[in-house]
Design a protein around this motif. Sequence first.
Motif, PDB file in Angstrom:
ATOM      1  N   PHE A 168       0.805  -1.218   0.000  1.00  0.00           N
ATOM      2  CA  PHE A 168       0.000   0.000   0.000  1.00  0.00           C
ATOM      3  C   PHE A 168       0.839   1.270   0.000  1.00  0.00           C
ATOM      4  O   PHE A 168       0.381   2.312  -0.466  1.00  0.00           O
ATOM      5  CB  PHE A 168      -0.972  -0.013   1.180  1.00  0.00           C
ATOM      6  N   SER A 169       2.065   1.206   0.490  1.00  0.00           N
ATOM      7  CA  SER A 169       2.937   2.373   0.351  1.00  0.00           C
ATOM      8  C   SER A 169       3.313   2.580  -1.114  1.00  0.00           C
ATOM      9  O   SER A 169       3.328   3.709  -1.612  1.00  0.00           O
ATOM     10  CB  SER A 169       4.189   2.207   1.212  1.00  0.00           C
ATOM     11  N   VAL A 208       1.526   1.512  -3.751  1.00  0.00           N
ATOM     12  CA  VAL A 208       0.306   1.939  -4.445  1.00  0.00           C
ATOM     13  C   VAL A 208      -0.005   3.401  -4.143  1.00  0.00           C
ATOM     14  O   VAL A 208      -0.410   4.163  -5.028  1.00  0.00           O
ATOM     15  CB  VAL A 208      -0.881   1.033  -4.046  1.00  0.00           C
ATOM     16  N   GLY A 209       0.187   3.823  -2.887  1.00  0.00           N
ATOM     17  CA  GLY A 209      -0.076   5.215  -2.527  1.00  0.00           C
ATOM     18  C   GLY A 209       0.826   6.173  -3.275  1.00  0.00           C
ATOM     19  O   GLY A 209       0.375   7.216  -3.769  1.00  0.00           O
ATOM     20  N   ALA A 218       2.153   8.348   1.745  1.00  0.00           N
ATOM     21  CA  ALA A 218       2.462   7.004   1.234  1.00  0.00           C
ATOM     22  C   ALA A 218       3.941   6.685   1.411  1.00  0.00           C
ATOM     23  O   ALA A 218       4.310   5.555   1.768  1.00  0.00           O
ATOM     24  CB  ALA A 218       2.063   6.909  -0.238  1.00  0.00           C
TER      25      ALA A 218
END
Length: 403
Positions: A29-30, A32-33, A278
């Motif tokens: 998710f980092s 993707v962010g 992110a």
Amino acid sequence: MHYPLSAFVGLRYAKAAKGSHFIAFINFFSVVGIALGLMSLITVLAVMNGFEGELKLRNLGITPHILVQHSAEDLTAIQHFSEIPGVLAQSEQIDYEGLIQSSSALQGVMVQGVESQAMQKHSIIAKNMLVGSLNNLVAGNYGVVIGHALARKLNLSIGEKTRLLAAKNSFFGPFGRIYNQRIFTVVGIFDMASALDDKVVLLNIDDAAKLIRSQSEDESDTRLFLEDAFSYLPIVQNINAQGMTTTDWRTQQGALFDAVKMEKNMMSLMLLLIIAVAAFNIVSALVMVVTEKQGDIAILLTQGMTRQQVMQIFLFNGLYNGIKGTLWGVCGGLLLVFQLNNMIELLNIPIYLGPNGQGLPIHLEWQQVAYLVSISLLLCFLASLYPAYRSVRVDPAKALKYE
């Protein structure tokens, strides 16, 4: 392929994080962010650049870039304005406020008395004529070129008569102030899709002077056409140094462009904060990796690896995720920018900003993309510093005590 030892171990740790589902979840998710934030930022800036460019093209196509007020003694300097770097051309122009009247309505306008040949060659208005031509502004024929929006308001079409009134050089008569007025014929209609389309009318410079009972050489200023209207300041300073006064486009349009610039900057700041959030998720993932790998770090230190090399392992680990997110964000952003109008048309979203429904104006500046990539990688590097620093504080004796 041979890697430096720190990069080799860091890459192994970055890929091995998939074995820990929670760490892998945070890493994913980092990445993707970062990708979503960068993709959004590239797209928004491209659209804002296009919007600013349209305003620059259309509003500043009507508003003079620079008007130089001069006297007859300045004639020698006037002839050399076009030699100033950044000045494309020059012509004489008369400006004053007036009223235009038809059989159905009355509208306040800014009258521009222009040299028709110079405007036909250098003004964007000539490329946006719906009917007629700027060359139809012949001295003595008393023709007027108006915008399409003004023509609709006054219910005027090509060849019809209209009355122009001007307060400049008016005089008092037996029944009060008498304004200068004359009947003109509509010889052209332009459509710039600009807010100024219903506020400006064009006359031949000699006809504009006769309307206010004067001579063109007594009333005219010198209009400068610039290669880039935003690069006006050095030219203004050059002319002011010669003792002449100037009026530039910022007098009329400065507040609008300042508002657009502020909006673009605020949008960029908000989206950069998304990238920052992110990027700093990397801190959480790396701290957990450092905690999990304390035994490995202690073994590496006892095998002769320096603390600087250990720190580089985790810096590389954090940058690996940052580079992945940045690469995905740039690729996704470029794809979205180049296909945005096609997607809008496919999804049938009614967003039309062009005069003929061309969709969103888009202008991608590669130096902005390079700047955003640099900022993204810098944030990822900064986010990796603390966990990397934590890794070099591991005491091998304590870490291996219960191994």
